[in-house]
Motif scaffolding. Structure first.
Motif, PDB file in Angstrom:
ATOM      1  N   PHE A  40       0.821  -1.211   0.000  1.00  0.00           N
ATOM      2  CA  PHE A  40       0.000   0.000   0.000  1.00  0.00           C
ATOM      3  C   PHE A  40       0.855   1.261   0.000  1.00  0.00           C
ATOM      4  O   PHE A  40       1.801   1.396   0.774  1.00  0.00           O
ATOM      5  CB  PHE A  40      -0.949   0.006   1.200  1.00  0.00           C
ATOM      6  N   GLU A  42       0.527   5.750  -1.362  1.00  0.00           N
ATOM      7  CA  GLU A  42      -0.320   6.863  -1.799  1.00  0.00           C
ATOM      8  C   GLU A  42       0.428   7.683  -2.842  1.00  0.00           C
ATOM      9  O   GLU A  42       1.640   7.813  -2.770  1.00  0.00           O
ATOM     10  CB  GLU A  42      -0.638   7.790  -0.620  1.00  0.00           C
ATOM     11  N   GLY A  59      -4.853  -4.471  -8.911  1.00  0.00           N
ATOM     12  CA  GLY A  59      -4.746  -3.495  -7.844  1.00  0.00           C
ATOM     13  C   GLY A  59      -5.810  -3.724  -6.786  1.00  0.00           C
ATOM     14  O   GLY A  59      -6.895  -4.233  -7.075  1.00  0.00           O
ATOM     15  N   GLN A  60      -5.448  -3.352  -5.563  1.00  0.00           N
ATOM     16  CA  GLN A  60      -6.388  -3.440  -4.448  1.00  0.00           C
ATOM     17  C   GLN A  60      -6.346  -2.125  -3.685  1.00  0.00           C
ATOM     18  O   GLN A  60      -5.281  -1.688  -3.252  1.00  0.00           O
ATOM     19  CB  GLN A  60      -6.010  -4.598  -3.522  1.00  0.00           C
ATOM     20  N   ASP A  61      -7.506  -1.507  -3.529  1.00  0.00           N
ATOM     21  CA  ASP A  61      -7.602  -0.282  -2.744  1.00  0.00           C
ATOM     22  C   ASP A  61      -7.661  -0.635  -1.264  1.00  0.00           C
ATOM     23  O   ASP A  61      -8.236  -1.665  -0.879  1.00  0.00           O
ATOM     24  CB  ASP A  61      -8.842   0.518  -3.146  1.00  0.00           C
ATOM     25  N   TYR A  62      -7.056   0.214  -0.439  1.00  0.00           N
ATOM     26  CA  TYR A  62      -7.046  -0.026   0.997  1.00  0.00           C
ATOM     27  C   TYR A  62      -8.493  -0.093   1.502  1.00  0.00           C
ATOM     28  O   TYR A  62      -9.326   0.732   1.160  1.00  0.00           O
ATOM     29  CB  TYR A  62      -6.284   1.084   1.722  1.00  0.00           C
ATOM     30  N   ASP A  64     -10.576  -2.560   0.790  1.00  0.00           N
ATOM     31  CA  ASP A  64     -11.301  -3.548  -0.004  1.00  0.00           C
ATOM     32  C   ASP A  64     -10.795  -4.945   0.327  1.00  0.00           C
ATOM     33  O   ASP A  64      -9.597  -5.141   0.534  1.00  0.00           O
ATOM     34  CB  ASP A  64     -11.102  -3.302  -1.511  1.00  0.00           C
ATOM     35  N   TRP A  67      -9.168  -7.828  -4.863  1.00  0.00           N
ATOM     36  CA  TRP A  67      -8.331  -7.142  -5.844  1.00  0.00           C
ATOM     37  C   TRP A  67      -9.247  -6.789  -7.016  1.00  0.00           C
ATOM     38  O   TRP A  67      -9.444  -7.582  -7.920  1.00  0.00           O
ATOM     39  CB  TRP A  67      -7.188  -8.045  -6.282  1.00  0.00           C
ATOM     40  N   HIS A  92      -3.398   2.265  -2.252  1.00  0.00           N
ATOM     41  CA  HIS A  92      -3.655   1.040  -3.007  1.00  0.00           C
ATOM     42  C   HIS A  92      -2.355   0.252  -3.125  1.00  0.00           C
ATOM     43  O   HIS A  92      -1.282   0.764  -2.827  1.00  0.00           O
ATOM     44  CB  HIS A  92      -4.227   1.357  -4.393  1.00  0.00           C
ATOM     45  N   ARG A  93      -2.482  -1.002  -3.541  1.00  0.00           N
ATOM     46  CA  ARG A  93      -1.301  -1.823  -3.795  1.00  0.00           C
ATOM     47  C   ARG A  93      -1.476  -2.550  -5.121  1.00  0.00           C
ATOM     48  O   ARG A  93      -2.587  -2.585  -5.666  1.00  0.00           O
ATOM     49  CB  ARG A  93      -1.033  -2.803  -2.657  1.00  0.00           C
ATOM     50  N   ARG A 131     -10.034   0.592 -13.554  1.00  0.00           N
ATOM     51  CA  ARG A 131     -10.243   1.741 -12.678  1.00  0.00           C
ATOM     52  C   ARG A 131     -11.135   2.718 -13.437  1.00  0.00           C
ATOM     53  O   ARG A 131     -10.908   2.976 -14.610  1.00  0.00           O
ATOM     54  CB  ARG A 131      -8.905   2.377 -12.295  1.00  0.00           C
TER      55      ARG A 131
END
Length: 138
Positions: A40, A42, A59-62, A64, A67, A92-93, A131
């Motif tokens: 993660f 920013e 991608g995975q948003d913090y 959630d 993925w 996100h990661r 996205r």
């Protein structure tokens, strides 16, 4: 009861600083094969993401559980994001879906953004992302 501390996230959008001066900062994000992950982070600055070779990532948003973001890049895929002065973007990661390592570059524009807030992504059409709010430019 003591409240949980607010998590902090790195502002480094990559694992290798390639170049920096007073106007731009260039990072490489090197993802190992088969699920290599950059944790993660920013984005605080407007930036261009460049994939010199093809690759697929998720991608995975913090916050959630899943993925949800899929990205498929052809060679030369360029993806520009205006973060705006009100940043940063939500944390996100990213993880690699390929059976070989992949690297892409993040070029941060360090001057103040001309935009108050975030704008839709812009791409050169050499790849796709799930996205939302993407514009293709050539």
């Amino acid at each position: 009861m003591t409240p949980e501390p607010t998590p902090t996230f790195t502002s480094a959008p990559g694992d290798e600083l390639v170049f920096e001066n007073d106007r731009i900062r260039v990072w490489a994000m090197n993802l190992e094969a088969e699920g290599g992950t950059y944790e993660f982070h920013e984005h605080h600055h407007d930036h261009l993401i460049l994939w010199p070779t093809a690759g697929r990532a998720q991608g995975q948003d913090y916050g959630d559980d899943e993925w949800k973001v899929a990205q498929e890049a052809e060679r030369g895929y360029a993806f520009f994001k205006t973060v705006g002065r009100g940043g940063p973007l939500p944390p996100h990661r990213l993880r690699n879906l390929e059976d070989h390592p992949v690297t892409h570059y993040i070029i941060e524009l360090l001057q103040e953004s001309p935009s108050e807030g975030p704008l839709p992504h812009e791409t050169n059409g050499r790849g796709t992302t799930t996205r939302p709010h993407t514009t293709t430019r050539f």
